[in-house]
Design an enzyme around this catalytic site. Structure first.
Site, mmCIF file in Angstrom:
data_model
loop_
_atom_site.group_PDB
_atom_site.id
_atom_site.type_symbol
_atom_site.label_atom_id
_atom_site.label_comp_id
_atom_site.label_asym_id
_atom_site.label_seq_id
_atom_site.Cartn_x
_atom_site.Cartn_y
_atom_site.Cartn_z
ATOM 1 N N SER A 87 0.781 -1.258 -0.080
ATOM 2 C CA SER A 87 -0.214 0.002 -0.054
ATOM 3 C C SER A 87 0.937 1.012 0.113
ATOM 4 C CB SER A 87 -0.992 -0.109 1.153
ATOM 5 O OG SER A 87 -2.142 0.818 0.881
ATOM 6 N N ASP A 207 -5.936 -3.507 -2.547
ATOM 7 C CA ASP A 207 -4.963 -3.427 -1.767
ATOM 8 C C ASP A 207 -4.297 -4.325 -0.937
ATOM 9 O OD1 ASP A 207 -3.310 -2.290 0.545
ATOM 10 O OD2 ASP A 207 -4.762 -0.414 0.651
#
Length: 317
Positions: A87, A207
């Site tokens: 991320s 993600d």
């Protein structure tokens, strides 16, 4: 390294870490000796010292603390041989691995906005969300990457780097280590419930924090002997979620906290950046998060250096 030199370094290191010291006045001498040994270590060719890896956690805006971590490590000469990030850790880690210095990363914090991530902050985007029932796209992030480092591939990076995303169809962790960098990093930070999945190589990617919040295992698989983990744990107390997206992000943070605890046990040294009162998408607070990383890394730098030196000592004995 011959046995006599090994013995001298061993004895010097033990003295430098205060193992044979009983008097408080030895502290200054210990500092001098540690600095001497540290300079000796960082000047060694990479092939005759342990390979050092850096794992950068997820955490949204909190993850910009990794810039502060990298600044302190870089200034201290800590050799970073491999990096893996998830991320925001993927964003910071990939740009650094591509050769951007930390001062350039600090500059990014002053002008990165949601417009650099999504093209849907307009009437058309609102129509898609309300009537077509589609989440905003994170497509602009790829353009942002091209602006910073060009059309770079993993194979072109100055430091080997990997990042992870999750296939929303299968729940599978997908680790990127080759091919175009921008699409991989975009997928790694593509927040579920906030942005629509990234379609790439017959997968729907979201993600990587969902499956690999702190990628220590990835760094180990890259061949690292000694692993430094830079962690930005969730802040559960400063703010109460007020929107559906915020609640989804909070659920992810709860899961992430459990993954941090498990992964951190596999690292050799952990820097815990407690970035408080900063929401996942509060991009105007990137610099604040980075400053937390500077403070944390600076406070523990001598401890980290001693840990690396001891590890290197055991590695050569």
């Amino acid at each position: 390294m011959n046995k006599m030199r090994r013995f001298i370094i061993t004895l010097a290191l033990l003295l430098g870490l205060g193992i044979f010291s009983t008097a408080a006045e030895m502290q200054t001498d210990d500092d001098v000796l540690r600095d001497f040994l540290w300079q000796d270590f960082i000047n060694r060719p990479a092939e005759i010292r342990p390979k050092i890896g850096l794992a950068l956690s997820a955490g949204g805006v909190r993850g910009f603390a990794h810039v502060g971590t990298l600044e302190v490590l870089s200034n201290a000469g800590v050799p970073i041989d491999v990096i893996s990030g998830t991320s925001m850790g993927a964003v910071v880690g990939s740009l650094y691995a591509a050769g951007l210095p930390t001062d350039k990363l600090w500059q990014i914090s002053s002008h990165l906005s949601m417009q650099n991530i999504t093209p849907d902050l307009n009437v058309i985007g609102l129509w898609r969300f309300l009537f077509a029932k589609k989440l905003p796209s994170s497509a602009n992030l790829a353009n942002f990457f091209h602006e910073q480092v060009g059309d770079v591939r993993f194979e072109d990076l100055k430091i080997p780097f990997t990042c992870a995303a999750m296939d929303a169809k299968t729940g599978e962790r997908v680790v990127f280590n080759s091919g175009p960098l921008a699409i991989a990093v975009r997928a790694s930070m593509n927040l579920p419930g906030v942005f629509e999945p990234v379609q790439y190589r017959h997968r729907l990617l979201v993600d990587g924090a969902v499956v690999d919040y702190l990628p220590v295992e990835s760094v180990k698989k890259m061949g690292a002997d000694y692993i430094i983990a830079s962690v930005t744990p969730p802040d559960f107390f400063s703010k109460t979620p007020q929107t559906v997206a915020a609640y989804l992000l909070r659920v992810g943070d709860v899961r992430g906290a459990a993954m941090i605890e498990e992964a951190a046990q596999k690292a050799n040294f952990v820097l815990t950046n407690r970035v408080l009162d900063v929401g996942t998408l509060e991009l105007d607070k990137l610099h604040k998060a980075g400053e937390v990383g500077v403070v944390e890394a600076h406070q523990h730098l001598e401890e980290l250096q001693e840990s690396i030196l001891l590890f290197a000592l055991y590695d050569i004995l």
